[in-house]
Write a protein that holds these residues in place. Structure first.
Motif, PDB file in Angstrom:
ATOM      1  N   GLN A   1     -34.972  27.694  26.010  1.00 23.94           N
ATOM      2  CA  GLN A   1     -36.201  27.303  25.088  1.00 23.94           C
ATOM      3  C   GLN A   1     -37.343  27.739  24.993  1.00 23.94           C
ATOM      4  O   GLN A   1     -38.275  27.597  24.131  1.00 23.94           O
ATOM      5  CB  GLN A   1     -35.870  25.737  25.225  1.00 23.94           C
TER       6      GLN A   1
ATOM      7  N   CYS B   1     -33.438  17.662  19.647  1.00 28.55           N
ATOM      8  CA  CYS B   1     -33.680  18.925  20.471  1.00 28.55           C
ATOM      9  C   CYS B   1     -35.099  19.393  20.220  1.00 28.55           C
ATOM     10  O   CYS B   1     -35.200  19.553  18.929  1.00 28.55           O
ATOM     11  CB  CYS B   1     -32.553  20.055  20.287  1.00 28.55           C
ATOM     12  N   LEU B   2     -35.762  19.567  21.116  1.00 30.85           N
ATOM     13  CA  LEU B   2     -37.068  20.234  20.776  1.00 30.85           C
ATOM     14  C   LEU B   2     -36.759  21.608  20.174  1.00 30.85           C
ATOM     15  O   LEU B   2     -37.888  21.823  19.336  1.00 30.85           O
ATOM     16  CB  LEU B   2     -37.914  20.578  22.116  1.00 30.85           C
TER      17      LEU B   2
ATOM     18  N   HIS C   1     -26.573  18.102  27.772  1.00 29.42           N
ATOM     19  CA  HIS C   1     -27.169  18.633  26.724  1.00 29.42           C
ATOM     20  C   HIS C   1     -27.866  19.948  27.096  1.00 29.42           C
ATOM     21  O   HIS C   1     -27.970  20.731  26.439  1.00 29.42           O
ATOM     22  CB  HIS C   1     -28.280  17.507  26.083  1.00 29.42           C
TER      23      HIS C   1
ATOM     24  N   HIS D   1     -27.491  24.309  26.923  1.00 34.13           N
ATOM     25  CA  HIS D   1     -28.317  25.258  26.363  1.00 34.13           C
ATOM     26  C   HIS D   1     -28.041  26.584  27.176  1.00 34.13           C
ATOM     27  O   HIS D   1     -28.400  27.746  26.478  1.00 34.13           O
ATOM     28  CB  HIS D   1     -29.844  24.787  26.671  1.00 34.13           C
TER      29      HIS D   1
END
Ligand code: NI
Length: 191
Positions: free
Chosen positions: A50, A101-102, A143, A147
């Motif tokens: 991310q 989610c960011l 979660h 990623h």
């Protein structure tokens, strides 16, 4: 240092991330940046992809969910760095809960996940840790671990609903979404 959070649509979020080496250059500096970036964005978890790094590590702090009378006891003090995590013993019992989610601002979708998991990982001091988690702590870890495998909330959404999501996801890729933290949009003309 706060790093920009990569938005949905960036190829780095779709990759299988690489294992982290114990002698990874300035690992502690990277972790510091990840904490700062996560807290600045009011997140409870942040995975290295991310911030554009295809590495198998994430930070998580679920302690806000442990507060108050109806808090999740499994989240009390649940603050972890997980490096090269491996999940095991996923329970057959599942539940569904809305997740955000960011990297996908403005989208919240129900995701079905096992209620209990085991996880083995290296912590920030490179100790090998094994623990069993349940409830929200287990959900956050699943979660974030997703990623590292290039998986995100839309991959859990049934195909019929994914069509409805499509327009929203396209707008996010283009940067056409209000957000109050620093992001990098893959298809935005303004960089
Ligand atoms: Ni996420």
């Amino acid at each position: 240092m706060i790093r920009p959070i990569v938005a949905y649509g960036d190829p780095v979020l779709k990759k299988d991330a690489e294992e982290v080496a114990e002698d990874h250059p300035d690992l502690s500096g990277l972790l510091e940046d990840m904490w700062e970036t996560m807290y600045e964005a009011d997140g409870v978890g942040l995975a290295a992809p991310q911030i554009g790094l295809s590495l198998r590590l994430f930070v998580a702090d679920g302690s806000p969910f442990g507060e108050g009378e109806n808090g999740d006891p499994g989240c009390v003090g649940f603050k972890r760095v997980m490096i090269n995590p491996v999940l095991f013993d996923l329970s057959e019992e599942v539940d569904s809960m809305e997740e955000g989610c960011l990297s996908i601002p403005g989208v919240r979708e129900p995701v079905v996940r096992p209620v209990r998991i085991g996880v083995e990982y290296y912590d920030a001091e490179w100790n090998l840790v094994e623990e069993h988690l349940e409830g929200l702590a287990a959900r956050i870890v699943q979660h974030e671990n997703d990623h590292l495998d290039g998986k995100m909330i839309p991959d859990h959404v049934p195909a019929t609903k994914r069509l409805l999501l499509h327009g929203k996801l396209r707008d996010i890729g283009l940067g056409k979404v209000p957000v109050d933290y620093k992001m990098k949009f893959p298809k935005s003309r303004r960089r």
